[in-house]
Design a protein around this motif. Structure first.
Motif, PDB file in Angstrom:
ATOM      1  N   ARG A  42      -6.589   9.092  21.161  1.00  0.00           N
ATOM      2  CA  ARG A  42      -7.014   9.761  22.394  1.00  0.00           C
ATOM      3  C   ARG A  42      -6.430   9.075  23.618  1.00  0.00           C
ATOM      4  N   MET A  43      -5.960   9.914  24.508  1.00  0.00           N
ATOM      5  CA  MET A  43      -5.544   9.509  25.844  1.00  0.00           C
ATOM      6  C   MET A  43      -6.224  10.477  26.798  1.00  0.00           C
ATOM      7  N   ARG A  44      -6.142  10.182  28.055  1.00  0.00           N
ATOM      8  CA  ARG A  44      -6.723  11.096  29.036  1.00  0.00           C
ATOM      9  C   ARG A  44      -6.081  12.468  28.935  1.00  0.00           C
ATOM     10  N   GLU A  45      -4.775  12.518  28.678  1.00  0.00           N
ATOM     11  CA  GLU A  45      -4.025  13.770  28.703  1.00  0.00           C
ATOM     12  C   GLU A  45      -4.033  14.557  27.401  1.00  0.00           C
ATOM     13  N   TRP A  46      -4.323  13.904  26.273  1.00  0.00           N
ATOM     14  CA  TRP A  46      -4.251  14.600  24.997  1.00  0.00           C
ATOM     15  C   TRP A  46      -5.029  13.887  23.910  1.00  0.00           C
ATOM     16  N   THR A  47      -5.223  14.609  22.796  1.00  0.00           N
ATOM     17  CA  THR A  47      -5.785  14.063  21.557  1.00  0.00           C
ATOM     18  C   THR A  47      -4.795  14.403  20.444  1.00  0.00           C
ATOM     19  N   LEU A  48      -4.544  13.441  19.584  1.00  0.00           N
ATOM     20  CA  LEU A  48      -3.623  13.633  18.459  1.00  0.00           C
ATOM     21  C   LEU A  48      -4.375  13.332  17.176  1.00  0.00           C
ATOM     22  N   ARG A  49      -4.407  14.292  16.276  1.00  0.00           N
ATOM     23  CA  ARG A  49      -5.017  14.085  14.959  1.00  0.00           C
ATOM     24  C   ARG A  49      -3.880  13.936  13.951  1.00  0.00           C
ATOM     25  N   ALA A  50      -3.940  12.864  13.170  1.00  0.00           N
ATOM     26  CA  ALA A  50      -2.845  12.574  12.240  1.00  0.00           C
ATOM     27  C   ALA A  50      -3.390  12.253  10.857  1.00  0.00           C
ATOM     28  N   ARG A  51      -2.577  12.551   9.852  1.00  0.00           N
ATOM     29  CA  ARG A  51      -2.924  12.252   8.464  1.00  0.00           C
ATOM     30  C   ARG A  51      -1.685  11.710   7.767  1.00  0.00           C
ATOM     31  N   ARG A  52      -1.863  10.643   6.997  1.00  0.00           N
ATOM     32  CA  ARG A  52      -0.773  10.059   6.213  1.00  0.00           C
ATOM     33  C   ARG A  52      -1.222  10.034   4.764  1.00  0.00           C
ATOM     34  N   ILE A  53      -0.327  10.454   3.877  1.00  0.00           N
ATOM     35  CA  ILE A  53      -0.632  10.482   2.449  1.00  0.00           C
ATOM     36  C   ILE A  53       0.430   9.657   1.728  1.00  0.00           C
ATOM     37  N   PHE A  54      -0.021   8.736   0.905  1.00  0.00           N
ATOM     38  CA  PHE A  54       0.871   7.864   0.149  1.00  0.00           C
ATOM     39  C   PHE A  54       0.844   8.275  -1.317  1.00  0.00           C
ATOM     40  N   SER A  55       2.021   8.290  -1.938  1.00  0.00           N
ATOM     41  CA  SER A  55       2.115   8.617  -3.356  1.00  0.00           C
ATOM     42  C   SER A  55       3.262   7.811  -3.954  1.00  0.00           C
TER      43      SER A  55
END
Length: 108
Positions: A42-55
């Motif tokens: 989170r920043m004042r200007e935006w929200t970023l949702r992220a996902r990382r998958i390891f295999s």
């Protein structure tokens, strides 16, 4: 305070490159070691949702990454341009990490 990483763990970072440095708070929202890690930044200007998958594949580790950007205010008007720049920067970051990890003579 240092400790184990898990759901709710927060990290603070400063993004540089814009006119003014920007503070980012990253919170772990899912942690399933060693398979996946999800977070919200989170920043004042935006929200970023992220996902990382390891295999594993052929004795090597594969990393898949996906993210969704949610700009606020004026940035919503230019969201497609921001997403395009983010994807370009993301590619640069991952190639740099891959090059670093595969560098001959690098100590683990």
């Amino acid at each position: 305070m240092p400790g184990a990483i898990g759901v709710g763990t927060e990290f603070q970072a400063t993004m540089r490159g814009a006119r003014h440095p920007a503070r980012v708070t990253m919170t772990s929202t899912k942690f399933s070691q060693p398979l996946s890690l999800a977070s919200v930044s989170r920043m004042r200007e935006w929200t970023l949702r992220a996902r990382r998958i390891f295999s594993t594949e052929g004795g090597q580790t594969r990393l898949a990454w996906s993210w969704t950007l949610h700009p606020r205010g004026f940035l919503r008007c230019i969201a497609p341009a921001i997403r395009a720049m983010g994807k370009r920067q993301e590619q640069i970051n991952w190639v740099g990490l891959k090059d670093y990890l595969e560098r001959p003579g690098r100590e683990p």
